[in-house]
Scaffold this motif. Structure first.
Motif, PDB file in Angstrom:
ATOM      1  N   ALA A  72      37.450  45.088  47.437  1.00 27.29           N
ATOM      2  CA  ALA A  72      36.331  45.406  45.850  1.00 27.29           C
ATOM      3  C   ALA A  72      36.572  47.160  45.751  1.00 27.29           C
ATOM      4  O   ALA A  72      37.183  47.689  46.517  1.00 27.29           O
ATOM      5  CB  ALA A  72      34.458  45.612  46.693  1.00 27.29           C
ATOM      6  N   LEU A  73      36.542  47.122  44.446  1.00 27.17           N
ATOM      7  CA  LEU A  73      36.500  48.509  43.804  1.00 27.17           C
ATOM      8  C   LEU A  73      34.740  49.057  43.215  1.00 27.17           C
ATOM      9  O   LEU A  73      34.501  48.464  43.046  1.00 27.17           O
ATOM     10  CB  LEU A  73      37.179  48.755  42.914  1.00 27.17           C
ATOM     11  CG  LEU A  73      37.129  50.091  41.690  1.00 27.17           C
ATOM     12  CD1 LEU A  73      37.101  51.101  42.274  1.00 27.17           C
ATOM     13  CD2 LEU A  73      38.309  49.209  40.859  1.00 27.17           C
ATOM     14  N   ALA A  74      34.466  50.124  43.973  1.00 24.96           N
ATOM     15  CA  ALA A  74      33.287  50.829  43.313  1.00 24.96           C
ATOM     16  C   ALA A  74      33.368  50.940  42.010  1.00 24.96           C
ATOM     17  O   ALA A  74      34.195  51.862  41.479  1.00 24.96           O
ATOM     18  CB  ALA A  74      32.373  51.655  43.900  1.00 24.96           C
ATOM     19  N   GLY A  75      32.618  50.467  41.145  1.00 20.56           N
ATOM     20  CA  GLY A  75      32.832  50.512  39.448  1.00 20.56           C
ATOM     21  C   GLY A  75      31.702  51.663  38.784  1.00 20.56           C
ATOM     22  O   GLY A  75      31.069  51.262  38.573  1.00 20.56           O
ATOM     23  N   TYR A  76      32.665  52.170  38.592  1.00 15.42           N
ATOM     24  CA  TYR A  76      31.364  54.109  37.969  1.00 15.42           C
ATOM     25  C   TYR A  76      31.437  53.536  36.425  1.00 15.42           C
ATOM     26  O   TYR A  76      32.808  53.594  35.949  1.00 15.42           O
ATOM     27  CB  TYR A  76      32.149  55.018  38.351  1.00 15.42           C
ATOM     28  CG  TYR A  76      31.781  55.506  39.787  1.00 15.42           C
ATOM     29  CD1 TYR A  76      30.801  56.452  40.580  1.00 15.42           C
ATOM     30  CD2 TYR A  76      32.466  55.121  41.178  1.00 15.42           C
ATOM     31  CE1 TYR A  76      29.965  56.783  41.423  1.00 15.42           C
ATOM     32  CE2 TYR A  76      32.238  55.075  42.868  1.00 15.42           C
ATOM     33  CZ  TYR A  76      31.247  55.397  42.902  1.00 15.42           C
ATOM     34  OH  TYR A  76      30.697  56.009  43.879  1.00 15.42           O
ATOM     35  N   ARG A  77      30.480  54.304  35.666  1.00 18.18           N
ATOM     36  CA  ARG A  77      30.956  54.285  34.112  1.00 18.18           C
ATOM     37  C   ARG A  77      31.723  55.362  34.071  1.00 18.18           C
ATOM     38  O   ARG A  77      31.400  56.867  34.843  1.00 18.18           O
ATOM     39  CB  ARG A  77      29.313  53.881  33.487  1.00 18.18           C
ATOM     40  CG  ARG A  77      28.505  52.919  33.759  1.00 18.18           C
ATOM     41  CD  ARG A  77      29.105  51.813  33.461  1.00 18.18           C
ATOM     42  NE  ARG A  77      28.680  50.606  34.001  1.00 18.18           N
ATOM     43  CZ  ARG A  77      28.542  49.137  32.930  1.00 18.18           C
ATOM     44  NH1 ARG A  77      29.847  48.975  32.383  1.00 18.18           N
ATOM     45  NH2 ARG A  77      27.471  48.600  33.798  1.00 18.18           N
ATOM     46  N   LEU A 127      33.259  40.055  36.633  1.00 23.04           N
ATOM     47  CA  LEU A 127      33.641  41.307  37.414  1.00 23.04           C
ATOM     48  C   LEU A 127      34.435  41.180  37.863  1.00 23.04           C
ATOM     49  O   LEU A 127      34.797  42.206  39.175  1.00 23.04           O
ATOM     50  CB  LEU A 127      32.503  41.708  38.015  1.00 23.04           C
ATOM     51  CG  LEU A 127      30.650  42.707  37.265  1.00 23.04           C
ATOM     52  CD1 LEU A 127      30.009  43.427  37.516  1.00 23.04           C
ATOM     53  CD2 LEU A 127      31.482  42.847  35.960  1.00 23.04           C
ATOM     54  N   ASN A 128      35.467  39.774  38.043  1.00 22.66           N
ATOM     55  CA  ASN A 128      36.945  40.106  38.468  1.00 22.66           C
ATOM     56  C   ASN A 128      37.737  41.365  37.957  1.00 22.66           C
ATOM     57  O   ASN A 128      38.264  41.360  36.742  1.00 22.66           O
ATOM     58  CB  ASN A 128      37.567  39.242  38.502  1.00 22.66           C
ATOM     59  CG  ASN A 128      36.232  37.789  39.430  1.00 22.66           C
ATOM     60  OD1 ASN A 128      36.715  38.341  40.082  1.00 22.66           O
ATOM     61  ND2 ASN A 128      36.327  37.283  38.595  1.00 22.66           N
TER      62      ASN A 128
END
Length: 282
Positions: free
Chosen positions: A141-146, A168-169
């Motif tokens: 997983a990756l923390a997805g920041y705007r 969200l893959n």
């Protein structure tokens, strides 16, 4: 399930003009890594591996990490002594991908990997820990920041702009340089326009243990071309991007509305302190 965190702290800090890993902020006089460790401990992390250079061990332990040695299982890895030696004329380590790989002998459990000099926000750690406890093999997983939440007030930045599907893959990470805010949008130095809603990578990763062998293989390929280079770096996002595009791993984006803060220049210090005060973390 035991969870670990790798904090990559072997950077040279040349633009900051000193050891920014030990820079302290606000009335609490905490380092950026202190905030990360507080959030990691609250999320249930039991083990920390600090990746540093051997020449900064004394000051790093005295000013930053030593206080955590009684709170969790602490390991130190010297990136400059791990793996392929640096060629003549090169002083900086091989990059973030090598920093994580250098911990292979110290990590056998699911782990989070972060930059030591970035502020990520508490919810990123709790979300990552929950993901890792699910124990999905070959799924990371990756923390997805705007993207708009990752800009700097003191100049343009480079970011890994992510593409993903409707579930969200992660489909890929593309490095884009010269990014700066333009109203509610974000512009690159080449004129590429982004809405600001895009997901950006800030090197906050959650990995299952089976990621390490893939990283080792990729690093071997990197060295076959760059072992004598004074500048080439083995970047962690690039290694993940290649593994995703080759169908070797699956990476989920964990969306977050947290706002990033980081330290690159001395001019960043008052901005970071104001942010931490507003967030109640000073």
């Amino acid at each position: 399930m035991k969870l670990s965190i790798i904090a990559m702290a072997a950077g040279m800090g040349s633009r900051f003009g000193g050891l920014k890993q030990a820079a302290k902020f606000g009335p609490s006089r905490k380092t950026m890594l202190d905030f990360s460790m507080e959030d990691a401990l609250r999320s249930g992390i039991e083990k920390a591996v600090f990746v540093i250079r051997s020449d900064i061990e004394k000051i790093f332990r005295a000013e930053v990490s030593g206080k955590y040695e009684s709170l969790l299982d602490v390991h130190y890895v010297f990136q400059d002594r791990k793996g392929f030696p640096l060629p003549e004329g090169r002083s900086k380590p091989w990059g973030t991908g090598h920093a994580v790989l250098a911990c292979a002998d110290d990590i056998s459990e699911p782990f989070i990997a972060i930059n030591a000099d970035d502020y990520y926000g508490a919810s990123a750690y709790s979300d990552a820990a929950a993901f890792l406890r699910a124990g999905l093999p070959s799924t990371h997983a990756l923390a997805g920041y705007r993207l708009r939440n990752t800009m700097s007030e003191n100049g343009a930045v480079s970011r890994g702009v992510c593409s993903c599907d409707s579930e969200l893959n992660l489909l890929g990470v593309r490095e884009v340089g010269g990014l700066s805010p333009a109203g509610s949008a974000v512009l690159s130095s080449s004129g590429e326009r982004f809405s600001g809603d895009e997901f950006a990578s800030l090197n906050f990763w959650s990995f299952a243990p089976d990621f390490m062998p893939l990283l080792a293989s990729d690093f071997d390929s990197f060295l076959s071309k760059n072992s004598r280079s004074e500048t080439a770096e083995f970047y962690l996002p690039a290694a993940v991007d290649a593994a995703v595009r080759n169908g070797k791993i699956r990476v989920k984006i964990l969306p977050t509305d947290e706002k990033w803060q980081g330290v690159t220049y001395k001019a960043d210090v008052p901005v970071v302190e104001a942010f931490l005060k507003a967030a109640g973390r000073a």
